[in-house]
Motif scaffolding. Structure first.
Motif, PDB file in Angstrom:
ATOM      1  N   TYR A 103       0.846  -1.206   0.000  1.00 17.52           N
ATOM      2  CA  TYR A 103       0.000   0.000   0.000  1.00 17.52           C
ATOM      3  C   TYR A 103       0.883   1.258   0.000  1.00 17.52           C
ATOM      4  O   TYR A 103       0.584   2.224  -0.711  1.00 17.52           O
ATOM      5  CB  TYR A 103      -0.935   0.013   1.209  1.00 17.52           C
ATOM      6  CG  TYR A 103      -1.804   1.255   1.259  1.00 17.52           C
ATOM      7  CD1 TYR A 103      -3.019   1.296   0.578  1.00 17.52           C
ATOM      8  CD2 TYR A 103      -1.400   2.388   1.957  1.00 17.52           C
ATOM      9  CE1 TYR A 103      -3.802   2.442   0.587  1.00 17.52           C
ATOM     10  CE2 TYR A 103      -2.175   3.541   1.974  1.00 17.52           C
ATOM     11  CZ  TYR A 103      -3.376   3.556   1.287  1.00 17.52           C
ATOM     12  OH  TYR A 103      -4.140   4.696   1.288  1.00 17.52           O
ATOM     13  N   GLU A 106       2.016   1.983  -3.446  1.00 13.44           N
ATOM     14  CA  GLU A 106       0.953   2.565  -4.261  1.00 13.44           C
ATOM     15  C   GLU A 106       0.705   4.025  -3.878  1.00 13.44           C
ATOM     16  O   GLU A 106       0.560   4.891  -4.741  1.00 13.44           O
ATOM     17  CB  GLU A 106      -0.338   1.751  -4.101  1.00 13.44           C
ATOM     18  CG  GLU A 106      -0.284   0.348  -4.673  1.00 13.44           C
ATOM     19  CD  GLU A 106       0.042   0.359  -6.148  1.00 13.44           C
ATOM     20  OE1 GLU A 106      -0.656   1.055  -6.903  1.00 13.44           O
ATOM     21  OE2 GLU A 106       1.026  -0.305  -6.541  1.00 13.44           O
ATOM     22  N   VAL A 121      -4.845  -2.361  -5.389  1.00 15.04           N
ATOM     23  CA  VAL A 121      -5.213  -2.286  -3.975  1.00 15.04           C
ATOM     24  C   VAL A 121      -6.067  -3.494  -3.602  1.00 15.04           C
ATOM     25  O   VAL A 121      -5.909  -4.084  -2.521  1.00 15.04           O
ATOM     26  CB  VAL A 121      -5.963  -0.977  -3.672  1.00 15.04           C
ATOM     27  CG1 VAL A 121      -6.332  -0.897  -2.198  1.00 15.04           C
ATOM     28  CG2 VAL A 121      -5.110   0.229  -4.069  1.00 15.04           C
ATOM     29  N   CYS A 189      -6.988   7.427   0.584  1.00 10.94           N
ATOM     30  CA  CYS A 189      -6.103   7.547  -0.589  1.00 10.94           C
ATOM     31  C   CYS A 189      -5.970   9.013  -1.012  1.00 10.94           C
ATOM     32  O   CYS A 189      -4.943   9.426  -1.553  1.00 10.94           O
ATOM     33  CB  CYS A 189      -6.599   6.671  -1.737  1.00 10.94           C
ATOM     34  SG  CYS A 189      -8.176   7.160  -2.486  1.00 10.94           S
TER      35      CYS A 189
END
Length: 370
Positions: A103, A106, A121, A189
């Motif tokens: 994560y 990302e 994800v 996010c």
């Protein structure tokens, strides 16, 4: 002779030669303690890697049912049970750490302008959601995995797991549960579009700085709005996860029936994990104290049915449970208070004293260590 041993090498009967602390005011295991199974579980729960011990094993003969402080048999069955428990915990932690690292990778790419790829994800979180559904008792340990420096990434993964656990407890279909767990992982996010200095600031944010951080649900929604891999009601849940039933939330100040239940599930998971973790500006709190605070002090902000589900997810103490208290004492639950299920009566291990946690409000349960 004294030396250090890793947790996996320890056995009942080993003698500890120094006090062991774990961000606590009092030792979680005291110098001179002859280890029992319960002590090993405590060390495991607090993620203690190795301890200083004497190079000898105290033989113990069992004469009556085992309790903390009484005798134990060092049998191969007990050893195997302990090894299996540590192995399961270690394997699950490895899966969790991998998801956090994936994560983080990302999130770093989103900060640099790369488009959100929900498929990636989904790939990193789904195995954890499935696994934690089978290991419900591990949910209360999630805050132990987090650390202040990388809180943002731990928080995303843990909120996904807790969201799925709450949805399961509320009897949502598995497909909805997994989708909501994915949405829970993606709630923050949009933080990738917030000035990183604000997220790492140890001092309180100014009004303008906080207003900038409060935009992150909108940023999150914008990042995912074009993806077909997340249902529209899940995207709405992400947008609303900081809204509160009494209208005190953000970004729009929605209240009551205007807030979807899916977003309320994410909200409870989000707040619960945030409050139980160490942050740059705050020490971590006991999961049991936090769950209680959310139900009592934040009354009217969260759906009571979801808070009831949270109690079930973290597990209410039962008679016979061995517990650690927030003041460092250890003991055993001897009776429960049905009006305050997280505040039982506890018989202290060392002083043979009975403590009623409903009247001793400054103390709460830190860990159930069965």
């Amino acid at each position: 002779m004294e030396n250090y041993k890793y947790l996996s090498e320890l056995r009942p009967g080993t003698v500890i030669v120094e006090d062991i602390y774990a961000n606590t005011a009092f030792p979680i295991v005291r110098k001179g303690t002859t280890l029992e199974i319960e002590h090993l579980e405590v060390l495991d729960l607090f993620n203690i890697k190795r301890v200083k011990v004497e190079e000898r094993i105290v033989n113990r003969v069992q004469t009556e049912p085992r309790e903390i402080g009484k005798t134990d048999t060092i049998s191969s069955d007990i050893d195997e049970l302990l090894e299996n428990k540590i192995s399961r915990s270690s394997d699950l932690h490895k899966m969790y750490k991998k998801a956090v690292n994936d994560y983080k990778r990302e999130f770093t790419s989103w900060r640099s302008g790369v488009k959100l790829d929900i498929a990636k994800v989904r790939l990193l979180i789904m195995p954890l959601l499935e696994t934690y559904m089978e290991h419900k008792k591990m949910l209360v340990m999630l805050n132990e995995y987090s650390n202040r420096k990388e809180y943002l990434y731990h928080h995303a993964v843990s909120v996904g797991i807790l969201t799925a656990a709450l949805a399961t407890e509320l009897d949502y279909p598995k497909g909805t549960t997994l989708q909501l767990g994915l949405a829970g992982t993606l709630t923050d996010c949009g933080m990738a579009k917030v000035n990183p200095a604000l997220l790492e600031k140890a001092a309180f944010l100014t009004k303008d700085e906080f207003a900038e951080v409060k935009k992150h649900p909108i940023f999150s929604y914008q990042l995912m709005q074009d993806s077909p891999l997340l249902r529209q009601e899940m995207k709405l849940a992400v947008l609303q996860h900081h809204e509160r039933l009494d209208g005190s939330g953000y970004p729009r100040g929605d209240q009551a029936e205007k807030i979807s239940q899916l977003s309320q599930i994410i909200a409870v998971a989000d707040v619960f994990h945030a409050m139980t973790c160490e942050r740059v500006y705050r020490a971590k709190e006991s999961p049991y104290r936090v769950a209680e605070m959310m139900k009592e002090e934040d009354f009217g902000k969260f759906d009571s049915r979801i808070l009831d589900a949270l109690y079930e997810v973290i597990g209410t103490p039962s008679i016979g449970d061995k517990v650690l208290l927030t003041n460092g004492d250890a003991g055993e639950v001897v009776s429960v208070n049905h009006n305050s299920p997280l505040r039982p009566n506890v018989k202290l291990q060392r002083r043979e004293e009975l403590v009623d946690l409903t009247t001793n409000r400054s103390i709460a349960i830190e860990k159930v260590v069965n």
